[in-house]
Design a protein around this motif. Structure first.
Motif, PDB file in Angstrom:
ATOM      1  N   THR A   1     -41.472  32.234  -6.960  1.00  0.00           N
ATOM      2  CA  THR A   1     -41.479  31.978  -8.657  1.00  0.00           C
ATOM      3  C   THR A   1     -40.841  32.745  -9.417  1.00  0.00           C
ATOM      4  O   THR A   1     -39.830  32.960 -10.084  1.00  0.00           O
ATOM      5  CB  THR A   1     -42.981  30.883  -9.362  1.00  0.00           C
ATOM      6  OG1 THR A   1     -43.459  29.991  -8.209  1.00  0.00           O
ATOM      7  CG2 THR A   1     -42.064  30.192 -10.451  1.00  0.00           C
ATOM      8  N   GLY A   2     -41.713  34.137  -9.313  1.00  0.00           N
ATOM      9  CA  GLY A   2     -40.895  34.906 -10.527  1.00  0.00           C
ATOM     10  C   GLY A   2     -39.971  34.954 -10.157  1.00  0.00           C
ATOM     11  O   GLY A   2     -38.846  35.857 -10.521  1.00  0.00           O
ATOM     12  N   LEU A   3     -39.678  35.798  -8.197  1.00  0.00           N
ATOM     13  CA  LEU A   3     -38.595  35.958  -7.308  1.00  0.00           C
ATOM     14  C   LEU A   3     -37.412  34.662  -7.927  1.00  0.00           C
ATOM     15  O   LEU A   3     -36.064  35.393  -8.326  1.00  0.00           O
ATOM     16  CB  LEU A   3     -38.290  36.177  -5.855  1.00  0.00           C
ATOM     17  CG  LEU A   3     -39.204  37.813  -5.578  1.00  0.00           C
ATOM     18  CD1 LEU A   3     -39.203  37.483  -4.662  1.00  0.00           C
ATOM     19  CD2 LEU A   3     -38.984  38.497  -6.624  1.00  0.00           C
ATOM     20  N   VAL A   4     -37.776  33.924  -8.186  1.00  0.00           N
ATOM     21  CA  VAL A   4     -36.872  32.829  -8.523  1.00  0.00           C
ATOM     22  C   VAL A   4     -36.166  32.630  -9.890  1.00  0.00           C
ATOM     23  O   VAL A   4     -35.145  32.598 -10.054  1.00  0.00           O
ATOM     24  CB  VAL A   4     -37.259  31.206  -8.150  1.00  0.00           C
ATOM     25  CG1 VAL A   4     -36.141  30.646  -8.667  1.00  0.00           C
ATOM     26  CG2 VAL A   4     -37.314  31.339  -6.516  1.00  0.00           C
ATOM     27  N   VAL A   5     -36.938  33.185 -10.631  1.00  0.00           N
ATOM     28  CA  VAL A   5     -36.915  33.756 -12.109  1.00  0.00           C
ATOM     29  C   VAL A   5     -36.073  34.837 -12.054  1.00  0.00           C
ATOM     30  O   VAL A   5     -34.764  34.894 -13.264  1.00  0.00           O
ATOM     31  CB  VAL A   5     -37.571  33.667 -12.849  1.00  0.00           C
ATOM     32  CG1 VAL A   5     -37.760  33.405 -14.310  1.00  0.00           C
ATOM     33  CG2 VAL A   5     -38.613  32.143 -12.883  1.00  0.00           C
ATOM     34  N   ALA A   6     -36.358  35.849 -11.473  1.00  0.00           N
ATOM     35  CA  ALA A   6     -35.326  37.419 -11.392  1.00  0.00           C
ATOM     36  C   ALA A   6     -34.062  36.505 -11.358  1.00  0.00           C
ATOM     37  O   ALA A   6     -32.972  37.076 -11.559  1.00  0.00           O
ATOM     38  CB  ALA A   6     -36.032  37.680 -10.749  1.00  0.00           C
ATOM     39  N   ALA A   7     -33.786  35.428 -10.196  1.00  0.00           N
ATOM     40  CA  ALA A   7     -32.044  35.305  -9.707  1.00  0.00           C
ATOM     41  C   ALA A   7     -31.640  34.534 -10.334  1.00  0.00           C
ATOM     42  O   ALA A   7     -30.979  34.232 -10.186  1.00  0.00           O
ATOM     43  CB  ALA A   7     -32.429  34.368  -8.587  1.00  0.00           C
ATOM     44  N   LEU A   8     -32.104  33.941 -11.457  1.00  0.00           N
ATOM     45  CA  LEU A   8     -31.296  32.695 -12.503  1.00  0.00           C
ATOM     46  C   LEU A   8     -30.161  33.678 -12.542  1.00  0.00           C
ATOM     47  O   LEU A   8     -29.229  32.683 -13.077  1.00  0.00           O
ATOM     48  CB  LEU A   8     -32.257  32.077 -13.487  1.00  0.00           C
ATOM     49  CG  LEU A   8     -33.436  31.686 -12.692  1.00  0.00           C
ATOM     50  CD1 LEU A   8     -34.299  30.857 -13.620  1.00  0.00           C
ATOM     51  CD2 LEU A   8     -32.960  29.994 -11.967  1.00  0.00           C
ATOM     52  N   PRO A   9     -30.060  34.348 -13.924  1.00  0.00           N
ATOM     53  CA  PRO A   9     -29.242  35.355 -14.385  1.00  0.00           C
ATOM     54  C   PRO A   9     -27.611  34.670 -13.111  1.00  0.00           C
ATOM     55  O   PRO A   9     -26.605  35.298 -13.862  1.00  0.00           O
ATOM     56  CB  PRO A   9     -29.225  36.851 -14.106  1.00  0.00           C
ATOM     57  CG  PRO A   9     -31.266  36.592 -14.676  1.00  0.00           C
ATOM     58  CD  PRO A   9     -31.426  35.543 -14.084  1.00  0.00           C
ATOM     59  N   ALA A  10     -28.110  35.259 -12.011  1.00  0.00           N
ATOM     60  CA  ALA A  10     -26.680  34.889 -11.427  1.00  0.00           C
ATOM     61  C   ALA A  10     -26.140  33.556 -11.680  1.00  0.00           C
ATOM     62  O   ALA A  10     -25.113  33.245 -11.383  1.00  0.00           O
ATOM     63  CB  ALA A  10     -27.220  35.147  -9.668  1.00  0.00           C
ATOM     64  N   LEU A  11     -26.510  32.293 -11.483  1.00  0.00           N
ATOM     65  CA  LEU A  11     -26.528  31.088 -11.475  1.00  0.00           C
ATOM     66  C   LEU A  11     -25.848  30.729 -13.303  1.00  0.00           C
ATOM     67  O   LEU A  11     -25.285  29.662 -13.186  1.00  0.00           O
ATOM     68  CB  LEU A  11     -27.254  30.628 -11.079  1.00  0.00           C
ATOM     69  CG  LEU A  11     -27.564  30.436  -9.818  1.00  0.00           C
ATOM     70  CD1 LEU A  11     -28.576  29.318  -9.123  1.00  0.00           C
ATOM     71  CD2 LEU A  11     -26.669  30.043  -8.668  1.00  0.00           C
ATOM     72  N   LEU A  12     -26.787  31.243 -14.351  1.00  0.00           N
ATOM     73  CA  LEU A  12     -26.893  30.306 -15.577  1.00  0.00           C
ATOM     74  C   LEU A  12     -26.077  31.205 -16.611  1.00  0.00           C
ATOM     75  O   LEU A  12     -25.935  31.027 -17.387  1.00  0.00           O
ATOM     76  CB  LEU A  12     -28.053  30.322 -16.085  1.00  0.00           C
ATOM     77  CG  LEU A  12     -29.251  29.275 -15.355  1.00  0.00           C
ATOM     78  CD1 LEU A  12     -30.476  29.088 -15.747  1.00  0.00           C
ATOM     79  CD2 LEU A  12     -28.151  28.095 -15.199  1.00  0.00           C
ATOM     80  N   THR A  13     -25.944  32.619 -16.228  1.00  0.00           N
ATOM     81  CA  THR A  13     -25.110  33.852 -17.772  1.00  0.00           C
ATOM     82  C   THR A  13     -24.305  33.490 -17.356  1.00  0.00           C
ATOM     83  O   THR A  13     -23.481  33.444 -16.678  1.00  0.00           O
ATOM     84  CB  THR A  13     -26.026  35.327 -17.738  1.00  0.00           C
ATOM     85  OG1 THR A  13     -25.389  35.458 -15.947  1.00  0.00           O
ATOM     86  CG2 THR A  13     -27.624  34.620 -17.494  1.00  0.00           C
ATOM     87  N   PRO A  14     -23.007  33.703 -18.776  1.00  0.00           N
ATOM     88  CA  PRO A  14     -21.497  33.896 -18.364  1.00  0.00           C
ATOM     89  C   PRO A  14     -21.669  34.328 -17.434  1.00  0.00           C
ATOM     90  O   PRO A  14     -21.776  35.705 -17.208  1.00  0.00           O
ATOM     91  CB  PRO A  14     -21.301  33.710 -19.772  1.00  0.00           C
ATOM     92  CG  PRO A  14     -23.010  33.896 -20.505  1.00  0.00           C
ATOM     93  CD  PRO A  14     -23.489  33.941 -20.167  1.00  0.00           C
ATOM     94  N   GLU A  15     -19.937  34.487 -16.932  1.00  0.00           N
ATOM     95  CA  GLU A  15     -18.967  35.201 -16.036  1.00  0.00           C
ATOM     96  C   GLU A  15     -18.953  36.337 -16.878  1.00  0.00           C
ATOM     97  O   GLU A  15     -18.463  36.362 -18.277  1.00  0.00           O
ATOM     98  CB  GLU A  15     -17.977  35.006 -15.276  1.00  0.00           C
ATOM     99  CG  GLU A  15     -18.696  33.385 -14.101  1.00  0.00           C
ATOM    100  CD  GLU A  15     -17.309  32.769 -13.108  1.00  0.00           C
ATOM    101  OE1 GLU A  15     -16.096  33.278 -13.987  1.00  0.00           O
ATOM    102  OE2 GLU A  15     -17.796  31.981 -12.722  1.00  0.00           O
ATOM    103  N   PRO A  16     -19.144  38.066 -16.814  1.00  0.00           N
ATOM    104  CA  PRO A  16     -18.297  38.738 -17.052  1.00  0.00           C
ATOM    105  C   PRO A  16     -16.383  38.549 -17.665  1.00  0.00           C
ATOM    106  O   PRO A  16     -16.105  37.670 -16.905  1.00  0.00           O
ATOM    107  CB  PRO A  16     -18.704  39.916 -16.480  1.00  0.00           C
ATOM    108  CG  PRO A  16     -19.048  40.016 -14.646  1.00  0.00           C
ATOM    109  CD  PRO A  16     -19.686  38.233 -14.535  1.00  0.00           C
ATOM    110  N   THR A  17     -16.318  39.357 -18.300  1.00  0.00           N
ATOM    111  CA  THR A  17     -14.203  38.897 -19.359  1.00  0.00           C
ATOM    112  C   THR A  17     -13.925  40.125 -17.906  1.00  0.00           C
ATOM    113  O   THR A  17     -14.101  41.016 -17.402  1.00  0.00           O
ATOM    114  CB  THR A  17     -14.470  39.735 -20.215  1.00  0.00           C
ATOM    115  OG1 THR A  17     -14.677  41.297 -19.819  1.00  0.00           O
ATOM    116  CG2 THR A  17     -15.163  38.649 -21.169  1.00  0.00           C
ATOM    117  N   SER A  18     -12.835  39.319 -17.367  1.00  0.00           N
ATOM    118  CA  SER A  18     -12.238  40.633 -16.857  1.00  0.00           C
ATOM    119  C   SER A  18     -10.741  40.642 -17.493  1.00  0.00           C
ATOM    120  O   SER A  18     -10.018  40.826 -18.354  1.00  0.00           O
ATOM    121  CB  SER A  18     -11.069  38.880 -15.566  1.00  0.00           C
ATOM    122  OG  SER A  18     -10.319  39.856 -15.593  1.00  0.00           O
ATOM    123  N   PRO A  19     -10.581  42.238 -16.986  1.00  0.00           N
ATOM    124  CA  PRO A  19      -9.123  42.710 -18.160  1.00  0.00           C
ATOM    125  C   PRO A  19      -8.714  42.376 -17.646  1.00  0.00           C
ATOM    126  O   PRO A  19      -7.143  42.591 -18.368  1.00  0.00           O
ATOM    127  CB  PRO A  19      -9.264  44.740 -16.444  1.00  0.00           C
ATOM    128  CG  PRO A  19     -10.173  44.156 -15.396  1.00  0.00           C
ATOM    129  CD  PRO A  19     -11.505  42.928 -15.808  1.00  0.00           C
TER     130      PRO A  19
END
Length: 360
Positions: A324-342
């Protein structure tokens, strides 16, 4: 149709908190499967949220360094870690040593237990390296330096060189390889490796030193006036606190040490060092130009890293808690905003010019 989520670069400190939480989880276990999952989570988040920047390409170098560490650790286990337990895989002759080296074995029977322990220890160290590499690939090193607390400004030049050397190394590798291809040099022998390594290391170090010099010219690392008594007190608190942290960390790892030297000494060391850093930061007058905001997504990313560290402290074996801890650690890959593109600003400017031309 729903509007796409706005792109935004997260605060670099949030990525470092997340990566350090994942690294703490890796230090809590020798389970090969769990360590492999830690490396997988770090790789997934880097692939999903790595910005388009030269310094973000350094993650593959950390992966290669981790693989090299595993190989070296297994070789050390074969040479110096011969064991009499487990199934003998390779029966090597043991090198006789003098009496003063009693307890040290060189070569001897190589068992499955020896290889398993060596591989697990090497994989743990590789996971730590890869977690740090994930933080360096996700967090802009220059923005991170701008966000450092005032207490670290006194060692600003050293911090700049240390934090930017490896990202600059990845950028230098690409630049040197492109230059060699333009010259028609596609050789891959040992001589070619030597002609790549020296220019890459020199270029990376020079660029890091140039960044440190430019920041020093802008006043980074300068401190205000302070009386000698305060300076001596600050130095004593910093040195004493860090020594307490070292003693507490060693006693925590060594179960035979007195428990009073473990958690209490560790907490006291952090407290004393924190007071020293606070006093050191009071001597620095600083201004912030366009500071990076710390908002909800930064809290979410940092808490995901803290959560995985906590779950591995609760249970360091393969269990629903650690998974469960590893699944929570992987959540930023799906939920956080994508980085800005130059290239977003260039596309916006081109679209504006095209619209103006059509209107005319």
């Amino acid at each position: 149709m729903a509007e796409p989520r706005a792109r935004r670069d997260l605060h670099p400190g949030a990525w470092w908190v997340w990566a350090l939480g994942l690294a703490v989880a890796a230090t809590r276990t020798y389970d090969v499967l769990l360590l492999g999952l830690v490396i997988g989570v770090a790789s997934l988040v880097v692939l999903a949220r790595r910005p388009v920047a030269p310094w973000a390409m350094s993650f593959r170098l950390y992966l290669g360094l981790g693989a090299l560490v595993i190989v070296i650790r297994v070789l050390f286990g074969v040479v110096f870690g011969a064991s009499s337990t487990g199934t003998v895989i390779l029966d090597l002759p043991e090198v006789p040593l003098p009496s003063w080296a009693d307890g040290v074995r060189v070569l001897g029977p190589i068992t499955s237990d020896t290889l398993q322990r060596s591989f697990a220890a090497g994989l743990q160290l590789a996971a730590l390296i890869i977690c740090v590499g994930a933080a360096n690939s996700l967090a802009n090193p220059r923005r991170l330096l701008k966000s450092l607390p005032a207490a670290l400004y006194e060692v600003g030049a050293a911090v700049v060189v240390a934090m930017t050397l490896f990202p600059q190394l990845a950028e230098s590798v690409g630049r040197v390889r492109r230059a060699r291809r333009l010259r028609g040099d596609a050789s891959r022998n040992v001589r070619a490796l030597r002609s790549i390594v020296i220019p890459v290391m020199e270029d990376a170090l020079d660029r890091s030193m140039q960044l440190a010099a430019s920041m020093d010219a802008r006043g980074y690392g300068r401190k205000g006036a302070a009386d000698p008594r305060t300076s001596r007190l600050t130095g004593a608190l910093l040195v004493g606190g860090l020594l307490g942290v070292c003693v507490g960390a060693y006693a925590t790892a060594d179960l035979t040490a007195p428990r009073i030297l473990a958690a209490p000494m560790l907490a006291a060391g952090f407290a004393v060092a924190g007071i020293g850093f606070w006093l050191s930061g009071r001597k620095v007058g600083q201004t912030r130009y366009r500071p990076d905001p710390w908002r909800g997504w930064e809290w979410f990313t940092a808490l995901c890293g803290v959560a995985v560290a906590v779950t591995f402290f609760l249970d360091f074996a393969l269990s629903p808690v650690t998974l469960t801890g590893l699944v929570v650690a992987a959540l930023p890959a799906l939920l956080t905003p994508e980085p800005t593109s130059p290239y977003a600003a260039l596309r916006s400017a081109a679209a504006t010019r095209t619209a103006a031309g059509m209107a005319a």
